[in-house]
Design a protein around this motif. Structure first.
Motif, PDB file in Angstrom:
ATOM      1  N   PHE A  73       0.724  -1.304   0.122  1.00  0.00           N
ATOM      2  CA  PHE A  73      -0.107   0.010  -0.111  1.00  0.00           C
ATOM      3  C   PHE A  73       0.976   1.298  -0.243  1.00  0.00           C
ATOM      4  O   PHE A  73       2.013   1.125   0.788  1.00  0.00           O
ATOM      5  CB  PHE A  73      -0.714   0.126   1.336  1.00  0.00           C
ATOM      6  N   LEU A  74       0.528   2.406  -0.698  1.00  0.00           N
ATOM      7  CA  LEU A  74       1.017   3.701  -0.638  1.00  0.00           C
ATOM      8  C   LEU A  74      -0.204   4.547  -0.305  1.00  0.00           C
ATOM      9  O   LEU A  74      -1.316   4.719  -0.812  1.00  0.00           O
ATOM     10  CB  LEU A  74       1.322   4.053  -1.925  1.00  0.00           C
ATOM     11  N   VAL A  75       0.162   5.370   0.877  1.00  0.00           N
ATOM     12  CA  VAL A  75      -0.699   6.514   1.293  1.00  0.00           C
ATOM     13  C   VAL A  75       0.063   7.866   1.213  1.00  0.00           C
ATOM     14  O   VAL A  75       1.177   7.660   1.746  1.00  0.00           O
ATOM     15  CB  VAL A  75      -1.216   6.458   2.693  1.00  0.00           C
ATOM     16  N   THR A  76      -0.584   8.735   0.248  1.00  0.00           N
ATOM     17  CA  THR A  76       0.216   9.993  -0.156  1.00  0.00           C
ATOM     18  C   THR A  76      -0.471  11.137  -0.326  1.00  0.00           C
ATOM     19  O   THR A  76      -1.689  11.207  -0.102  1.00  0.00           O
ATOM     20  CB  THR A  76       1.152   9.436  -1.416  1.00  0.00           C
ATOM     21  N   SER A  77       0.304  12.252  -0.216  1.00  0.00           N
ATOM     22  CA  SER A  77      -0.255  13.428  -0.457  1.00  0.00           C
ATOM     23  C   SER A  77      -0.129  13.850  -1.863  1.00  0.00           C
ATOM     24  O   SER A  77       0.584  13.438  -2.677  1.00  0.00           O
ATOM     25  CB  SER A  77       0.328  14.404   0.206  1.00  0.00           C
ATOM     26  N   ASP A  78      -0.972  14.923  -2.492  1.00  0.00           N
ATOM     27  CA  ASP A  78      -1.021  15.447  -3.830  1.00  0.00           C
ATOM     28  C   ASP A  78       0.354  15.919  -4.002  1.00  0.00           C
ATOM     29  O   ASP A  78       0.799  16.083  -5.583  1.00  0.00           O
ATOM     30  CB  ASP A  78      -2.070  16.316  -4.093  1.00  0.00           C
ATOM     31  N   GLY A  79       1.363  16.158  -3.451  1.00  0.00           N
ATOM     32  CA  GLY A  79       2.692  16.712  -3.534  1.00  0.00           C
ATOM     33  C   GLY A  79       3.380  15.590  -4.535  1.00  0.00           C
ATOM     34  O   GLY A  79       4.202  15.882  -5.427  1.00  0.00           O
ATOM     35  N   LEU A  80       2.974  14.349  -4.274  1.00  0.00           N
ATOM     36  CA  LEU A  80       3.709  13.121  -5.059  1.00  0.00           C
ATOM     37  C   LEU A  80       2.770  13.042  -6.093  1.00  0.00           C
ATOM     38  O   LEU A  80       3.367  12.940  -7.509  1.00  0.00           O
ATOM     39  CB  LEU A  80       3.550  12.040  -4.380  1.00  0.00           C
ATOM     40  N   THR A  81       1.439  13.012  -6.231  1.00  0.00           N
ATOM     41  CA  THR A  81       0.669  12.484  -7.315  1.00  0.00           C
ATOM     42  C   THR A  81       0.452  13.721  -8.369  1.00  0.00           C
ATOM     43  O   THR A  81       0.014  13.387  -9.443  1.00  0.00           O
ATOM     44  CB  THR A  81      -0.793  12.071  -6.593  1.00  0.00           C
ATOM     45  N   THR A  82       0.731  15.036  -8.011  1.00  0.00           N
ATOM     46  CA  THR A  82       0.470  15.965  -8.871  1.00  0.00           C
ATOM     47  C   THR A  82       1.823  16.209  -9.823  1.00  0.00           C
ATOM     48  O   THR A  82       1.891  16.359 -10.947  1.00  0.00           O
ATOM     49  CB  THR A  82       0.357  17.389  -8.694  1.00  0.00           C
ATOM     50  N   MET A  83       3.093  15.613  -8.897  1.00  0.00           N
ATOM     51  CA  MET A  83       4.412  15.741  -9.790  1.00  0.00           C
ATOM     52  C   MET A  83       4.708  14.628 -10.599  1.00  0.00           C
ATOM     53  O   MET A  83       5.587  14.716 -11.507  1.00  0.00           O
ATOM     54  CB  MET A  83       5.294  15.837  -8.612  1.00  0.00           C
ATOM     55  N   LEU A  84       4.113  13.433 -10.211  1.00  0.00           N
ATOM     56  CA  LEU A  84       4.388  12.196 -10.985  1.00  0.00           C
ATOM     57  C   LEU A  84       3.271  11.455 -11.694  1.00  0.00           C
ATOM     58  O   LEU A  84       2.139  11.669 -10.962  1.00  0.00           O
ATOM     59  CB  LEU A  84       5.087  11.212 -10.009  1.00  0.00           C
ATOM     60  N   SER A  85       3.154  11.122 -12.751  1.00  0.00           N
ATOM     61  CA  SER A  85       2.487  10.272 -13.687  1.00  0.00           C
ATOM     62  C   SER A  85       1.793   8.903 -12.767  1.00  0.00           C
ATOM     63  O   SER A  85       2.658   8.603 -12.100  1.00  0.00           O
ATOM     64  CB  SER A  85       2.691  10.122 -15.036  1.00  0.00           C
ATOM     65  N   GLU A  86       0.865   8.555 -13.031  1.00  0.00           N
ATOM     66  CA  GLU A  86       0.620   7.439 -12.715  1.00  0.00           C
ATOM     67  C   GLU A  86       1.488   6.193 -12.801  1.00  0.00           C
ATOM     68  O   GLU A  86       1.815   5.255 -12.134  1.00  0.00           O
ATOM     69  CB  GLU A  86      -1.029   6.853 -13.017  1.00  0.00           C
ATOM     70  N   ALA A  87       1.917   6.145 -13.958  1.00  0.00           N
ATOM     71  CA  ALA A  87       2.980   5.474 -14.657  1.00  0.00           C
ATOM     72  C   ALA A  87       4.254   5.513 -13.878  1.00  0.00           C
ATOM     73  O   ALA A  87       4.695   4.495 -13.511  1.00  0.00           O
ATOM     74  CB  ALA A  87       3.149   5.432 -16.140  1.00  0.00           C
ATOM     75  N   GLN A  88       4.792   6.653 -13.480  1.00  0.00           N
ATOM     76  CA  GLN A  88       5.849   6.886 -12.697  1.00  0.00           C
ATOM     77  C   GLN A  88       5.764   6.426 -11.386  1.00  0.00           C
ATOM     78  O   GLN A  88       6.509   5.602 -10.815  1.00  0.00           O
ATOM     79  CB  GLN A  88       6.224   8.300 -12.580  1.00  0.00           C
ATOM     80  N   ILE A  89       4.528   6.572 -10.664  1.00  0.00           N
ATOM     81  CA  ILE A  89       4.319   6.019  -9.221  1.00  0.00           C
ATOM     82  C   ILE A  89       4.160   4.607  -9.343  1.00  0.00           C
ATOM     83  O   ILE A  89       4.740   3.874  -8.364  1.00  0.00           O
ATOM     84  CB  ILE A  89       3.098   6.648  -8.730  1.00  0.00           C
ATOM     85  N   GLY A  90       3.558   4.021 -10.374  1.00  0.00           N
ATOM     86  CA  GLY A  90       3.502   2.765 -10.400  1.00  0.00           C
ATOM     87  C   GLY A  90       4.826   1.931 -10.707  1.00  0.00           C
ATOM     88  O   GLY A  90       5.015   1.062  -9.929  1.00  0.00           O
TER      89      GLY A  90
END
Ligand code: CA
Length: 263
Positions: A204-221
């Motif tokens: 699991f990953l719980v995260t703030s939008d500082g991560l999810t607006t900087m990185l694409s879903e593919a990069q996070i994945g």
């Protein structure tokens, strides 16, 4: 989403355990970190809150959300049922909402503050429940796939729902962080709840939008699917957000689930 909807389907013979790592970083642009997080391995509770509001009020709001989550641990003790956990997380989030509103009323300089709250609870009996308001997120990596478990309460998510933006267009939209739902903005707030089964190997990953607006879903994945020590993985997520601009605070909690040895 993984294809099962209901928690509690795991056999009583299976017990689960987990390990976690967490970190938070101010980023490259902002003067202060308004994110707050709380990772309680023993309780199985993992919380990210992303505050907003002038005069350091965002930090106050996110800290209150985390404090209410921490106090909610009592409610989750003693092998709760799925329904108990749903109620405990809802209660913690609604209490945080009230505390933030009341703090705003007694400290005018904090009026208008708010926060997101995403709270993940894991049961050793093999299920999870998430309580969620705002645009912090929970993800699940399972069998080489990565699933986003929460739906953002944002203006751009509404446009995605209407088919007017793709997820990627929403991510880079100038109003991507405009929330439609947050703690501290109204007398009560609807809490979204999600639940599902655990499997050995889940991450699991719980995260703030500082991560999810900087990185694409593919990069996070692709980062989430890397086999590396959890502390390294958290550092890599935060570094990647900063390398991509770091325009916001970034917080990440990563939790790896395993089958517990038989008692
Ligand atoms: Ca943020």
């Amino acid at each position: 989403m993984p294809d099962e909807k209901q928690a509690s389907a795991n056999s009583a013979d299976h017990r689960f355990a987990w390990r976690c790592a967490s970190g938070s970083d101010v980023g490259r642009v902002r003067a202060s970190n308004e994110d707050a997080f709380w990772a309680d391995d023993a309780a199985g509770l993992f919380v990210v809150a992303d505050g907003m509001g002038g005069h350091a009020a965002g930090e106050v709001a996110s800290a209150l959300a985390v404090e209410c989550a921490a106090r909610g641990v009592d409610c989750l003790e003693g092998d709760p049922s799925v329904e108990d956990a749903r109620q405990c997380l809802t209660k913690a989030i609604l209490e945080a909402n009230e505390r933030i509103l009341s703090e705003g009323r007694t400290h005018p300089e904090h009026t208008g503050m708010g926060t997101t709250a995403t709270m993940l609870f894991l049961s050793s009996r093999g299920w999870y429940v998430i309580g969620h308001v705002g645009d912090s997120r929970a993800y699940l990596a399972r069998d080489d796939e990565v699933y986003r478990l929460t739906v953002d309460h944002t203006y751009v998510q509404e446009l995605v729902n209407q088919g007017r933006l793709t997820d990627e267009q929403a991510r880079i939209h100038p109003r991507s962080s405009l929330l439609t739902r947050a703690l501290g903005t109204q007398d009560t707030v609807p809490v979204d709840l999600y639940e599902g089964e655990l499997r050995a190997g889940d991450r699991f990953l719980v995260t703030s939008d500082g991560l999810t607006t900087m990185l694409s879903e593919a990069q996070i994945g692709s980062l989430l699917l890397q086999r590396r020590p959890l502390d390294d993985l958290v550092a890599a997520l935060v570094d990647a957000a900063n390398d991509a601009g770091g325009t916001d605070n970034t917080t990440a909690i990563v939790v790896d689930v395993e089958e517990a040895p038989a008692a």
